[in-house]
Enzyme design. Structure first.
Site, PDB file in Angstrom:
ATOM      1  N   ASP A  36      30.766  16.858  21.993  1.00 41.39           N
ATOM      2  CA  ASP A  36      30.058  17.005  20.766  1.00 41.39           C
ATOM      3  C   ASP A  36      28.404  16.764  20.630  1.00 41.39           C
ATOM      4  OD1 ASP A  36      29.520  14.344  21.800  1.00 41.39           O
ATOM      5  OD2 ASP A  36      30.989  13.344  20.592  1.00 41.39           O
ATOM      6  N   GLU A  68      38.340  18.555  23.884  1.00 41.55           N
ATOM      7  CA  GLU A  68      37.956  17.118  23.279  1.00 41.55           C
ATOM      8  C   GLU A  68      37.607  17.515  21.818  1.00 41.55           C
ATOM      9  OE1 GLU A  68      36.404  13.372  25.138  1.00 41.55           O
ATOM     10  OE2 GLU A  68      34.900  13.778  23.495  1.00 41.55           O
ATOM     11  N   GLU A  91      26.308  13.544  16.726  1.00 42.75           N
ATOM     12  CA  GLU A  91      27.468  13.959  17.450  1.00 42.75           C
ATOM     13  C   GLU A  91      28.551  14.500  16.281  1.00 42.75           C
ATOM     14  OE1 GLU A  91      25.707  11.335  18.311  1.00 42.75           O
ATOM     15  OE2 GLU A  91      24.972  11.850  20.298  1.00 42.75           O
ATOM     16  N   HIS A 145      23.068   3.410  24.171  1.00 40.17           N
ATOM     17  CA  HIS A 145      22.112   4.500  24.229  1.00 40.17           C
ATOM     18  C   HIS A 145      22.155   5.462  22.871  1.00 40.17           C
ATOM     19  CE1 HIS A 145      24.927   8.196  24.342  1.00 40.17           C
ATOM     20  NE2 HIS A 145      25.645   7.116  25.070  1.00 40.17           N
ATOM     21  N   ARG A 193      21.683   7.469  19.543  1.00 35.60           N
ATOM     22  CA  ARG A 193      20.513   7.594  18.545  1.00 35.60           C
ATOM     23  C   ARG A 193      20.513   6.815  17.601  1.00 35.60           C
ATOM     24  NH1 ARG A 193      17.143  12.790  19.849  1.00 35.60           N
ATOM     25  NH2 ARG A 193      17.894  13.167  21.846  1.00 35.60           N
ATOM     26  N   HIS A 195      20.382   3.676  30.621  1.00 34.11           N
ATOM     27  CA  HIS A 195      20.028   5.161  30.279  1.00 34.11           C
ATOM     28  C   HIS A 195      18.559   5.737  30.746  1.00 34.11           C
ATOM     29  CE1 HIS A 195      20.275   8.757  28.220  1.00 34.11           C
ATOM     30  NE2 HIS A 195      21.558   8.877  28.023  1.00 34.11           N
TER      31      HIS A 195
HETATM   32  C1  UD1 Z   1      22.878  12.984  25.015  1.00 38.25           C
HETATM   33  C2  UD1 Z   1      23.721  13.579  23.688  1.00 38.25           C
HETATM   34  C3  UD1 Z   1      24.675  12.456  23.310  1.00 38.25           C
HETATM   35  C4  UD1 Z   1      25.319  11.851  24.465  1.00 38.25           C
HETATM   36  C5  UD1 Z   1      24.199  11.491  25.593  1.00 38.25           C
HETATM   37  C6  UD1 Z   1      25.162  11.005  26.824  1.00 38.25           C
HETATM   38  C7  UD1 Z   1      22.710  15.199  22.025  1.00 38.25           C
HETATM   39  C8  UD1 Z   1      21.595  15.313  21.054  1.00 38.25           C
HETATM   40  N1  UD1 Z   1      22.950  13.876  22.573  1.00 38.25           N
HETATM   41  O1  UD1 Z   1      21.816  11.768  24.227  1.00 38.25           O
HETATM   42  O2  UD1 Z   1      25.597  13.088  22.423  1.00 38.25           O
HETATM   43  O3  UD1 Z   1      26.022  10.744  23.966  1.00 38.25           O
HETATM   44  O4  UD1 Z   1      23.598  12.301  25.946  1.00 38.25           O
HETATM   45  O5  UD1 Z   1      24.340  10.131  27.516  1.00 38.25           O
HETATM   46  O6  UD1 Z   1      23.028  16.137  22.598  1.00 38.25           O
HETATM   47  N2  UD1 Z   1      16.865  11.830  30.406  1.00 38.25           N
HETATM   48  C9  UD1 Z   1      16.470  11.872  31.801  1.00 38.25           C
HETATM   49  N3  UD1 Z   1      17.062  12.109  32.814  1.00 38.25           N
HETATM   50  C10 UD1 Z   1      18.504  12.401  32.492  1.00 38.25           C
HETATM   51  C11 UD1 Z   1      19.040  12.209  31.265  1.00 38.25           C
HETATM   52  C12 UD1 Z   1      18.229  11.863  30.252  1.00 38.25           C
HETATM   53  O7  UD1 Z   1      15.085  11.652  32.232  1.00 38.25           O
HETATM   54  O8  UD1 Z   1      19.361  12.715  33.471  1.00 38.25           O
HETATM   55  C13 UD1 Z   1      15.753  11.439  29.554  1.00 38.25           C
HETATM   56  C14 UD1 Z   1      14.891  12.381  29.247  1.00 38.25           C
HETATM   57  O9  UD1 Z   1      13.408  12.013  28.935  1.00 38.25           O
HETATM   58  C15 UD1 Z   1      15.480  13.112  27.803  1.00 38.25           C
HETATM   59  C16 UD1 Z   1      15.890  11.718  27.283  1.00 38.25           C
HETATM   60  O10 UD1 Z   1      16.771  10.880  28.308  1.00 38.25           O
HETATM   61  O11 UD1 Z   1      14.661  13.516  27.058  1.00 38.25           O
HETATM   62  C17 UD1 Z   1      17.021  12.109  26.109  1.00 38.25           C
HETATM   63  O12 UD1 Z   1      17.894  13.094  26.543  1.00 38.25           O
HETATM   64  P1  UD1 Z   1      18.918  13.774  25.520  1.00 38.25           P
HETATM   65  O13 UD1 Z   1      20.013  14.639  26.067  1.00 38.25           O
HETATM   66  O14 UD1 Z   1      18.028  14.441  24.595  1.00 38.25           O
HETATM   67  O15 UD1 Z   1      19.654  12.427  24.570  1.00 38.25           O
HETATM   68  P2  UD1 Z   1      20.579  11.393  25.001  1.00 38.25           P
HETATM   69  O16 UD1 Z   1      20.163  10.375  24.222  1.00 38.25           O
HETATM   70  O17 UD1 Z   1      20.634  11.467  26.477  1.00 38.25           O
HETATM   71  N1  UDP Z   2      28.693   6.109  33.101  1.00 31.02           N
HETATM   72  C1  UDP Z   2      28.372   6.521  34.493  1.00 31.02           C
HETATM   73  N2  UDP Z   2      27.406   5.769  34.899  1.00 31.02           N
HETATM   74  C2  UDP Z   2      26.846   4.605  34.120  1.00 31.02           C
HETATM   75  C3  UDP Z   2      26.984   4.501  32.826  1.00 31.02           C
HETATM   76  C4  UDP Z   2      28.106   5.458  32.450  1.00 31.02           C
HETATM   77  O1  UDP Z   2      28.930   7.221  35.081  1.00 31.02           O
HETATM   78  O2  UDP Z   2      25.676   4.281  34.614  1.00 31.02           O
HETATM   79  C5  UDP Z   2      30.037   6.957  32.612  1.00 31.02           C
HETATM   80  C6  UDP Z   2      31.149   6.215  31.724  1.00 31.02           C
HETATM   81  O3  UDP Z   2      32.146   5.923  32.629  1.00 31.02           O
HETATM   82  C7  UDP Z   2      31.483   7.652  30.984  1.00 31.02           C
HETATM   83  C8  UDP Z   2      30.242   8.221  30.630  1.00 31.02           C
HETATM   84  O4  UDP Z   2      29.452   8.059  31.476  1.00 31.02           O
HETATM   85  O5  UDP Z   2      32.644   8.202  31.394  1.00 31.02           O
HETATM   86  C9  UDP Z   2      29.695   8.033  29.343  1.00 31.02           C
HETATM   87  O6  UDP Z   2      28.570   8.544  29.312  1.00 31.02           O
HETATM   88  P1  UDP Z   2      27.401   8.218  28.045  1.00 31.02           P
HETATM   89  O7  UDP Z   2      27.583   6.803  27.699  1.00 31.02           O
HETATM   90  O8  UDP Z   2      26.003   8.529  28.674  1.00 31.02           O
HETATM   91  O9  UDP Z   2      27.680   9.283  26.885  1.00 31.02           O
HETATM   92  P2  UDP Z   2      28.898   9.250  25.784  1.00 31.02           P
HETATM   93  O10 UDP Z   2      30.172   9.219  26.164  1.00 31.02           O
HETATM   94  O11 UDP Z   2      28.371   7.896  24.779  1.00 31.02           O
HETATM   95  O12 UDP Z   2      28.548  10.489  25.067  1.00 31.02           O
END
Ligand code: UD1
Ligand code: UDP
Length: 373
Positions: free
Chosen positions: A98, A120, A134, A211, A213, A244
């Protein structure tokens, strides 16, 4: 016989964890040509998973920008995939879950009349603003998909209710269990020394992540303040919080929890380390989606920092409780589990509504049965 050409697209940590076992098996299959494209909506958090599961993507859109908006992701993925799809012409594109990568990759495939398989599929909270974005991403992906791989019967029913033809839905279990079973081990030794030094018998270790939004702003302030209060009140509690990489979350976590003793704010953990930490925890406090599926399999009570969940199976199984985002409520619910052994035991029952670790094999079988090459 012509091989089935499957292009798998994913971009964030959770998609990577849940697609990795499937990609590993697709790559081993003689009758399948597997191509992997990562959008890198996440960068570091994605790469950690690719390394763990030895996945070398064929294409990497490398789209992540710090502080990227949902529109930035949408535009970059849509444009980036156009050329790759045109060149590769796969029989099917597989997407997961999602995220914005998921929805936009499905849209890009649809624009070129390429079939979409949604892994999924069918999770629903019933509220398009929670989880945001999502819930809408999932609904839009369901409209674009040709085959829906639903983890559970509940997910299957959700899709039927929205008018998806039952013959295009397969119940497979969730691939997260495939991944979890691969990495969780008794007597696991952590790479992080601090985690090895904790006495998990004497201490009550709370593993926390946050984490979403829809929790940014006041809800997240409440959550963090509640955790600080619980730790202040309970000397035997240690909190491990891998934060995160989103800068909004890191700033707030540091401001509110940075000085609390017994709260360890650490970097995002490699999946194998994190899954094994969940396995040693006393309880889990999270707004994550995937962790709601992992905790029941490990028999760990999980309190969900949200107002609703799309994972009612774990609530029914008794391991999961949705506790909302008010400070008072969070403190009360956590303290109940810290002090009341009966409530704790009731929730700490291992039960696995999400599968048997064979979801990837089922998905591959369905692909081979359903797609003509
Ligand atoms: C995204 C997904 C969310 C998912 C989450 C899992 C969308 C809109 N959101 O949210 O559904 O649950 O991932 O974690 O698709 N960043 C880094 N390095 C990384 C990852 C993130 O620096 O490896 C920082 C960056 O500044 C980035 C910000 O986190 O701009 C947000 O990342 P983004 O993918 O936009 O949204 P998430 O909140 O991570
Ligand atoms: N996870 C990980 N390292 C961490 C925190 C979470 O590997 O430090 C794993 C967790 O076990 C799960 C997945 O990341 O499988 C969940 O990711 P996240 O919470 O970012 O996204 P969501 O599931 O909410 O979309």
């Amino acid at each position: 016989m012509k091989r089935l050409k499957v292009l798998t697209v994913f971009g964030t940590r959770p998609e990577a964890i849940k697609m990795a076992p499937l990609v590993n098996r697709l790559e081993q299959h003689n009758n399948i040509e597997s191509i992997v494209c990562v959008t890198a909506q996440h960068r570091e958090m994605l790469d950690m998973v690719l390394d763990l599961f030895n996945i070398a993507p064929d294409y990497d859109l490398n789209i992540m920008k710090h502080g990227q908006s949902i529109s930035d992701i949408t535009v970059a993925v849509l444009k980036g995939l156009e050329e790759i799809l045109l060149k590769e012409q796969p029989h099917i594109v597989l997407v997961h879950g999602d995220t914005t990568t998921t929805f936009v990759a499905s849209l890009a495939a649809f624009y070129q009349k390429i079939k979409v398989g949604h892994v999924e599929a069918g999770l629903r909270s019933g509220n398009i603003y929670s989880p945001y974005p999502e819930e809408m991403n999932r609904k839009l992906t369901s409209s674009l998909a040709n085959i829906h791989f639903a983890p559970t019967k509940e997910n299957y029913s959700n899709l039927l209710k929205e008018g998806v033809d039952g013959k295009n839905i397969c119940i497979t279990g969730n691939t997260v269990i495939d991944a979890l079973l691969q990495v969780v081990k008794d007597n696991y030794v952590f790479h992080n020394k601090m985690l090895n030094d904790i006495n998990y018998e004497d201490k009550k270790v709370i593993v926390m992540t946050c984490h979403r939004r829809e929790n940014w702003g006041e809800p997240m302030v409440n959550i963090f303040k509640a955790v600080a209060e619980v730790v202040e009140n309970n000397r035997d509690v240690e909190v491990i919080f891998p934060v995160h990489l989103n800068p909004h979350i890191r700033k707030l976590a540091q401001e509110i929890l940075g000085d609390s003793c017994r709260i360890h704010l650490i970097e995002p953990m490699e999946y194998e380390e994190f899954a094994n930490l969940l396995n040693k925890a006393y309880l889990i406090l999270t707004d994550s989606g995937g962790i709601q599926e992992e905790a029941p399999s490990l028999g760990k009570p999980i309190l969900v920092l949200r107002t609703e969940t799309e994972r009612p199976e774990a609530v029914k199984a008794g391991t999961l409780k949705v506790i909302g985002v008010s400070k008072k409520q969070i403190v009360e619910e956590v303290e109940n589990l810290l002090t009341d052994e009966i409530i704790y035991r009731q929730m700490a029952t291992a039960s696995n509504p999400y599968g048997d670790g064979k979801a990837s094999d089922r998905i591959i079988q369905e692909l081979l049965n359903r797609i003509s090459t």
